[in-house]
Scaffold this motif. Structure first.
Motif, PDB file in Angstrom:
ATOM      1  N   ASP A  35       0.807  -1.220   0.000  1.00 28.27           N
ATOM      2  CA  ASP A  35       0.000   0.000   0.000  1.00 28.27           C
ATOM      3  C   ASP A  35       0.839   1.269   0.000  1.00 28.27           C
ATOM      4  O   ASP A  35       0.316   2.359   0.204  1.00 28.27           O
ATOM      5  N   LEU A  36       2.133   1.134  -0.238  1.00 28.33           N
ATOM      6  CA  LEU A  36       3.040   2.284  -0.234  1.00 28.33           C
ATOM      7  C   LEU A  36       3.837   2.335  -1.523  1.00 28.33           C
ATOM      8  O   LEU A  36       3.973   1.336  -2.230  1.00 28.33           O
ATOM      9  N   MET A  37       4.384   3.498  -1.826  1.00 28.76           N
ATOM     10  CA  MET A  37       5.317   3.604  -2.944  1.00 28.76           C
ATOM     11  C   MET A  37       6.719   3.248  -2.477  1.00 28.76           C
ATOM     12  O   MET A  37       7.402   2.420  -3.080  1.00 28.76           O
ATOM     13  N   GLU A  38       7.151   3.872  -1.389  1.00 25.24           N
ATOM     14  CA  GLU A  38       8.487   3.602  -0.861  1.00 25.24           C
ATOM     15  C   GLU A  38       8.509   2.232  -0.191  1.00 25.24           C
ATOM     16  O   GLU A  38       7.613   1.882   0.562  1.00 25.24           O
ATOM     17  N   GLY A  39       9.552   1.478  -0.486  1.00 24.73           N
ATOM     18  CA  GLY A  39       9.679   0.152   0.092  1.00 24.73           C
ATOM     19  C   GLY A  39       8.861  -0.908  -0.612  1.00 24.73           C
ATOM     20  O   GLY A  39       8.866  -2.071  -0.215  1.00 24.73           O
ATOM     21  N   ASN A  40       8.163  -0.526  -1.657  1.00 29.58           N
ATOM     22  CA  ASN A  40       7.364  -1.456  -2.445  1.00 29.58           C
ATOM     23  C   ASN A  40       8.196  -1.866  -3.662  1.00 29.58           C
ATOM     24  O   ASN A  40       8.466  -1.035  -4.543  1.00 29.58           O
ATOM     25  N   PRO A  41       8.630  -3.122  -3.734  1.00 31.24           N
ATOM     26  CA  PRO A  41       9.562  -3.526  -4.794  1.00 31.24           C
ATOM     27  C   PRO A  41       9.000  -3.471  -6.205  1.00 31.24           C
ATOM     28  O   PRO A  41       9.767  -3.495  -7.170  1.00 31.24           O
ATOM     29  N   VAL A  42       7.676  -3.389  -6.384  1.00 35.02           N
ATOM     30  CA  VAL A  42       7.115  -3.352  -7.736  1.00 35.02           C
ATOM     31  C   VAL A  42       6.728  -1.941  -8.161  1.00 35.02           C
ATOM     32  O   VAL A  42       6.302  -1.728  -9.297  1.00 35.02           O
ATOM     33  N   ALA A  43       6.857  -0.959  -7.264  1.00 37.76           N
ATOM     34  CA  ALA A  43       6.373   0.398  -7.544  1.00 37.76           C
ATOM     35  C   ALA A  43       7.469   1.291  -8.097  1.00 37.76           C
ATOM     36  O   ALA A  43       8.587   1.331  -7.566  1.00 37.76           O
ATOM     37  N   ARG A  44       7.151   2.005  -9.164  1.00 33.91           N
ATOM     38  CA  ARG A  44       8.057   3.044  -9.667  1.00 33.91           C
ATOM     39  C   ARG A  44       8.066   4.192  -8.666  1.00 33.91           C
ATOM     40  O   ARG A  44       7.040   4.592  -8.128  1.00 33.91           O
ATOM     41  N   GLN A  45       9.231   4.739  -8.432  1.00 31.30           N
ATOM     42  CA  GLN A  45       9.371   5.851  -7.493  1.00 31.30           C
ATOM     43  C   GLN A  45       9.178   7.166  -8.252  1.00 31.30           C
ATOM     44  O   GLN A  45      10.086   7.683  -8.895  1.00 31.30           O
ATOM     45  N   ILE A  46       7.964   7.695  -8.191  1.00 39.10           N
ATOM     46  CA  ILE A  46       7.573   8.873  -8.963  1.00 39.10           C
ATOM     47  C   ILE A  46       7.565  10.099  -8.050  1.00 39.10           C
ATOM     48  O   ILE A  46       7.013  10.054  -6.948  1.00 39.10           O
ATOM     49  N   PRO A  47       8.159  11.201  -8.472  1.00 39.80           N
ATOM     50  CA  PRO A  47       8.208  12.410  -7.623  1.00 39.80           C
ATOM     51  C   PRO A  47       6.894  13.193  -7.667  1.00 39.80           C
ATOM     52  O   PRO A  47       6.797  14.274  -8.248  1.00 39.80           O
ATOM     53  N   TRP A  48       5.865  12.642  -7.036  1.00 41.92           N
ATOM     54  CA  TRP A  48       4.565  13.299  -7.027  1.00 41.92           C
ATOM     55  C   TRP A  48       4.629  14.629  -6.279  1.00 41.92           C
ATOM     56  O   TRP A  48       5.431  14.802  -5.367  1.00 41.92           O
ATOM     57  N   ASP A  49       3.746  15.549  -6.658  1.00 40.12           N
ATOM     58  CA  ASP A  49       3.579  16.775  -5.878  1.00 40.12           C
ATOM     59  C   ASP A  49       2.834  16.441  -4.583  1.00 40.12           C
ATOM     60  O   ASP A  49       2.219  15.378  -4.463  1.00 40.12           O
ATOM     61  N   ASP A  50       2.879  17.373  -3.653  1.00 43.06           N
ATOM     62  CA  ASP A  50       2.185  17.172  -2.379  1.00 43.06           C
ATOM     63  C   ASP A  50       1.399  18.434  -2.045  1.00 43.06           C
ATOM     64  O   ASP A  50       1.922  19.366  -1.445  1.00 43.06           O
ATOM     65  N   ASP A  51       0.141  18.473  -2.477  1.00 40.05           N
ATOM     66  CA  ASP A  51      -0.703  19.644  -2.261  1.00 40.05           C
ATOM     67  C   ASP A  51      -2.009  19.186  -1.605  1.00 40.05           C
ATOM     68  O   ASP A  51      -2.956  18.787  -2.291  1.00 40.05           O
ATOM     69  N   PRO A  52      -2.087  19.203  -0.265  1.00 35.29           N
ATOM     70  CA  PRO A  52      -3.290  18.733   0.436  1.00 35.29           C
ATOM     71  C   PRO A  52      -4.566  19.452   0.002  1.00 35.29           C
ATOM     72  O   PRO A  52      -5.645  18.854  -0.001  1.00 35.29           O
ATOM     73  N   GLN A  53      -4.452  20.727  -0.388  1.00 33.96           N
ATOM     74  CA  GLN A  53      -5.645  21.473  -0.792  1.00 33.96           C
ATOM     75  C   GLN A  53      -6.227  20.904  -2.087  1.00 33.96           C
ATOM     76  O   GLN A  53      -7.448  20.760  -2.211  1.00 33.96           O
ATOM     77  N   LEU A  54      -5.370  20.558  -3.030  1.00 32.14           N
ATOM     78  CA  LEU A  54      -5.845  19.969  -4.281  1.00 32.14           C
ATOM     79  C   LEU A  54      -6.524  18.623  -4.017  1.00 32.14           C
ATOM     80  O   LEU A  54      -7.581  18.315  -4.598  1.00 32.14           O
ATOM     81  N   VAL A  55      -5.902  17.819  -3.160  1.00 36.26           N
ATOM     82  CA  VAL A  55      -6.485  16.514  -2.833  1.00 36.26           C
ATOM     83  C   VAL A  55      -7.852  16.688  -2.184  1.00 36.26           C
ATOM     84  O   VAL A  55      -8.801  15.964  -2.507  1.00 36.26           O
ATOM     85  N   GLN A  56      -7.979  17.658  -1.296  1.00 38.72           N
ATOM     86  CA  GLN A  56      -9.237  17.889  -0.608  1.00 38.72           C
ATOM     87  C   GLN A  56     -10.324  18.362  -1.578  1.00 38.72           C
ATOM     88  O   GLN A  56     -11.478  17.936  -1.484  1.00 38.72           O
ATOM     89  N   GLN A  57      -9.956  19.224  -2.516  1.00 44.94           N
ATOM     90  CA  GLN A  57     -10.932  19.684  -3.509  1.00 44.94           C
ATOM     91  C   GLN A  57     -11.378  18.528  -4.396  1.00 44.94           C
ATOM     92  O   GLN A  57     -12.556  18.416  -4.740  1.00 44.94           O
ATOM     93  N   TRP A  58     -10.450  17.679  -4.761  1.00 44.05           N
ATOM     94  CA  TRP A  58     -10.787  16.478  -5.544  1.00 44.05           C
ATOM     95  C   TRP A  58     -11.729  15.590  -4.741  1.00 44.05           C
ATOM     96  O   TRP A  58     -12.753  15.112  -5.253  1.00 44.05           O
ATOM     97  N   LYS A  59     -11.404  15.347  -3.473  1.00 47.04           N
ATOM     98  CA  LYS A  59     -12.223  14.495  -2.612  1.00 47.04           C
ATOM     99  C   LYS A  59     -13.640  15.045  -2.459  1.00 47.04           C
ATOM    100  O   LYS A  59     -14.616  14.283  -2.464  1.00 47.04           O
TER     101      LYS A  59
END
Length: 615
Positions: free
Chosen positions: A471-495
């Motif tokens: 359920d995580l990106m870091e430490g997950n051997p199959v997950a690409r490590q993507i430099p996502w943005d981190d904007d809680p306001q955008l996530v909240q508006q989407w939600k």
């Protein structure tokens, strides 16, 4: 020379290096590491007999008396790896281990390892003790009736085809059907993540339905010959606190439950079973939430690694298709509750009835009055029956051809019931198989068919089961490590459905209101949050879906978010869902948007998907 080249010695050396890693350095004594070779030689030269001798001596503390019980843990790891799980049912194993600590169920072995829950080691050990056949998931019970048992409901909220409940019923004089709600985080899957109100309401309805069905089983016998009947006991608190207390207070001899392979649930289970370790109760766990147990799949995978493609998994499944465990009979009667249990709880002012939303700190005024998915086994079976009568529709069903913005559910709508075990996956699979056979094999095929949807569920479970930190990106051997943005306001508006894109906002409004959206609608909003528009981490989206979806399933949810964000699995995924054009394909006039966004009901159809273009 033969000995030093043997697989068992090579394995011992590899394991020794693994235990020296940083992850496990604080959990294993280096003296014990040196003893791996002793066990390797014993097992190589003497087979099970030689191994059992060494293990029996250690259990009696006649060798290496200063070594902790971790030596026995290591021994168990060896015997399972090289002698098969069947070796654990041998008298030598049971005698040796029972002299060390009362362990008469495989699930009681897990807490002995005391390894960091999120480490890959937990996954490996959990796999070692999982059984391919639910009939073998616990040592054979004695034929005579046990006195008092608990069946701990989690998923599996049904009486039909419930192997764990059936075994509890058939081996108990008294039985406590128990469900535990964490009042701080009701119906949480991941730790400390309470369910949204729609999913909480679904769970409560399913529990009320289960309670009605249990009481109906014993309606005729209640009051006769001193019978006090049965009913569902619902308690609020932490399982690791409630279960040991009940077991001790009522002299419970056996605890039954259905296993859930989601890592957060496994972690809590280990803590709970460990807390029960001080009691005399035996623990019996069954792998029946899927068509096959995960370990059975793993045994068919090359190098015990889950396949990278769904097509390869389907080949594995097809090779096992004939071995799906048969459905067990519907439970029609239950043993009585233990004498004085209810009266004691009344005196102690312990609530045992299904709580209300208000009891769990939800505001029922915010719950929609027209929810399309009532919770419970009765609704699940009724819905299945209605669907199976649509023979032509079932046979020709192709999920991508259904509508993401239909005004009512355009699929079977059975996913919430399968997730919570209101309907058995075997019952669903077999009902579909009967329809397919009735049309002489002329039906759609996986991945788009309804059988394909059940197989997709199995595949997602297998991937999550064999992948650490799934359920995580870091430490997950199959997950690409993507430099996502981190904007809680955008996530909240989407939600909250406040992005300004009517199609996206309508989907998120439906999700929050009903707890369900079409799978292509899920694709649309997932793409929009991640690689399509907002460039926010898929982990944030998975959290929202887990809270709000009625069919929130840890394995499927995280798999699909990784896939749709091009993080893992099929990340050469080229499709990008336009927040404007995609919805128009199946709803040109925007009726779906008008339903879920009242402010746009009178808006000109020409601009309904792009209101910023209106003059």
């Amino acid at each position: 020379e033969k000995l030093t080249q043997s697989p068992i010695v090579i394995f011992a050396r590899t394991l020794r290096k693994y235990y020296r890693s940083q992850t496990l350095s604080h959990y294993v004594n280096f003296t014990e590491i040196a003893l791996f070779d002793i066990f390797a030689v014993a097992l190589f030269l003497g087979g099970n007999c030689g191994f059992s001798s060494i293990l029996g001596l250690e259990a009696r503390r006649t060798i290496f008396p200063g070594v902790r019980k971790s030596l026995v843990r290591t021994a168990l790891l060896f015997v399972v790896t090289f002698s098969g799980v069947s070796a654990l049912t041998s008298n030598s194993y049971r005698t040796a281990i029972c002299e060390t600590k009362r362990i008469e169920s495989y699930n009681q072995v897990l807490p002995f390892f005391r390894i960091k829950p999120r480490s890959g080691a937990l996954l490996q050990i959990s796999r070692l003790f999982s059984q391919s056949d639910p009939e073998l998931s616990t040592p054979q019970l004695e034929k005579k009736m046990t006195r008092i048992s608990i069946h701990w409901f989690r998923n599996g909220l049904r009486l039909h085809d419930n192997p764990s409940l059936s075994k509890a019923v058939n081996t108990s004089q008294y039985l406590i059907p128990l469900y535990i709600i964490d009042s701080e985080h009701p119906f949480a899957i991941s730790h400390e993540r309470r369910a949204g109100i729609a999913r909480a309401n679904f769970n409560l309805e399913a529990l009320r339905d289960l309670d009605i069905n249990i009481q109906a089983c014993d309606k005729e016998k209640k009051g006769k010959n001193g019978s006090n009947g049965s009913r569902l006991i619902v308690m609020q608190g932490k399982p690791h606190e409630i279960l040991p207390s009940l077991i001790s207070k009522y002299n419970v001899t056996d605890l039954f439950y259905e296993r859930d392979v989601a890592s957060p649930v496994l972690e809590r289970d280990i803590r709970t079973i460990e807390a029960c370790g001080s009691t005399e109760a035996k623990v019996h766990c069954m792998d029946t939430h899927t068509l096959h147990s995960m370990e059975k799949y793993v045994s068919k995978c090359p190098k015990n690694v889950a396949p990278a493609s769904y097509g390869t998994f389907c080949k594995i499944f097809n090779s096992m298709k004939g071995s799906i465990v048969k459905e067990v009979e519907t439970v029609s009667t239950l043993p009585d509750l233990p004498p004085n249990l209810l009266s004691n709880m009344v005196v102690e002012k312990v609530e045992t009835c299904v709580p209300t939303l208000e009891d769990l700190q939800y505001d029922s005024k915010t719950l929609s009055s027209t929810l399309p998915f009532p919770g419970g086994e009765k609704e699940a079976l009724d819905r299945l029956s209605r669907m199976m009568k649509r023979t032509k529709w079932i046979a020709s069903f192709e999920k991508p051809k259904t509508s993401p913005n239909a005004l009512s559910c355009d699929t079977t709508g059975l996913s919430p019931y399968v997730k919570h075990g209101c309907i058995s996956p075997r019952t669903f699979y077999n009902a579909l198989q009967a329809v397919y056979e009735s049309v002489d094999g002329k039906h759609s095929q996986p991945p788009v068919s309804l059988h394909g949807q059940l197989l997709w569920r199995e595949y997602n479970y297998l991937k999550s089961y064999t992948t650490p930190n799934f359920d995580l990106m870091e430490g997950n051997p199959v997950a690409r490590q993507i430099p996502w943005d981190d904007d809680p306001q955008l996530v909240q508006q989407w939600k909250n459905g406040q992005t300004g894109y009517p199609y996206i906002d309508a989907i998120m409004t439906q999700l929050k209101t009903e707890g369900w959206i079409h799978h292509l609608a899920r694709h649309s909003v997932a793409c929009f949050l991640t690689r399509g528009d907002l460039w926010q981490s898929w982990e944030k989206g998975a959290e929202v879906f887990e809270e709000e979806l009625l069919d929130a399933d840890w394995s499927l949810n995280n798999f699909n978010w990784q896939w749709l964000s091009c993080t893992a699995h099929f990340y050469q995924y080229f499709r990008c869902y336009s927040p404007v054009a995609f919805g128009k394909k199946t709803d040109k006039h925007g009726e779906y948007i008008k339903k879920w966004i009242p402010a746009l009901r009178k808006f000109p159809t020409k601009y309904i998907y792009e209101p910023w273009m209106a003059p």
